[in-house]
Design an enzyme around this catalytic site. Sequence first.
Site, PDB file in Angstrom:
ATOM      1  N   ASN A 173     -10.164  -3.332  -7.564  1.00  0.00           N
ATOM      2  CA  ASN A 173      -9.353  -2.319  -8.254  1.00  0.00           C
ATOM      3  C   ASN A 173      -9.856  -1.970  -9.662  1.00  0.00           C
ATOM      4  OD1 ASN A 173      -6.207  -3.388  -6.734  1.00  0.00           O
ATOM      5  ND2 ASN A 173      -7.611  -1.780  -6.088  1.00  0.00           N
ATOM      6  N   ASP A 198       0.831  -1.202   0.000  1.00  0.00           N
ATOM      7  CA  ASP A 198       0.000   0.000   0.000  1.00  0.00           C
ATOM      8  C   ASP A 198       0.873   1.262   0.000  1.00  0.00           C
ATOM      9  OD1 ASP A 198      -2.337   1.416   0.070  1.00  0.00           O
ATOM     10  OD2 ASP A 198      -2.885   0.852   2.109  1.00  0.00           O
TER      11      ASP A 198
END
Length: 246
Positions: A71, A23
């Site tokens: 995503n 991340d």
Amino acid sequence: MGDQPQLNNNNKFIPDHVAVIMDGNGRWAEKMGEERKAGHQEGMEAIKRVSIRASERGVKVLTLYAFSTENWKRPPQEVKFLMQLPVNFFDRFVPELQENNIKVNMIGFKDKVPGPTKRSIEKAIDQTKNNTGMILNFAFNYGGRAEIVEATKSIVEKVISGELNKKAISEEVLQSELLTRSIQPYDEVDLLIRSSGEQRLSNFLLWQNAYSEFYFSKLFWPDFTGDVLDEALDDYQNRSRRYGAI
Ligand code: V07
């Protein structure tokens, strides 16, 4: 599951299966005053550093959360760019994977992945199939809940066809139907690392993280290094895992 955990040269435990949520690539780019793309490029460099260090330390499987089933909701041009990254990654990194005896694997749903991306991944899997060292496992178009739903469907089909008795359904049977069957006996996660200060699981390896230890780093993924991985491994070694016992 799995056999005895590895001891390092300090006689301490090395986790067999380390999983990473990479991340902070976008925030790294923002911090640097660059485009998100630059963050993703630097994120790939971090993958190289961390894979090599993990393999040197005796980790058996390193799973990287590269693209989640969620995503696809990102802007189309970013999705297009991300789908190109496995191709870039393998173009640049296959020789180093070979030098380090690392074997590539992928878990995820191949249906929506564009042809060239799929072929690049399949090629890298084939090129490294005889390597006997660490498995570098990409979770690509992966979602934990979807994985459990698909495993359930497969079990129902086996019960209907008579191949499996309903009474024989167990945790082991369900686990053996998950996408991570390809990394047995190391399919359960020992150590989960998340960068960038977030402390969430985000639908990543839901079943497989049942007993894992968590390590959170404030660093953005592109700033992650082999030494940070070492810190996570040292931290892991100083904890005692009880699997629910006392
Ligand atoms: C991606 C770079 C690393 C940081 C995380 C976000 C951006 C490598 C891959 C990849 C995926 C599958 C595969 C081989 C490599 C990748 C995406 C994003 C979607 F088989 N890096 N990377 N995939 N980033």
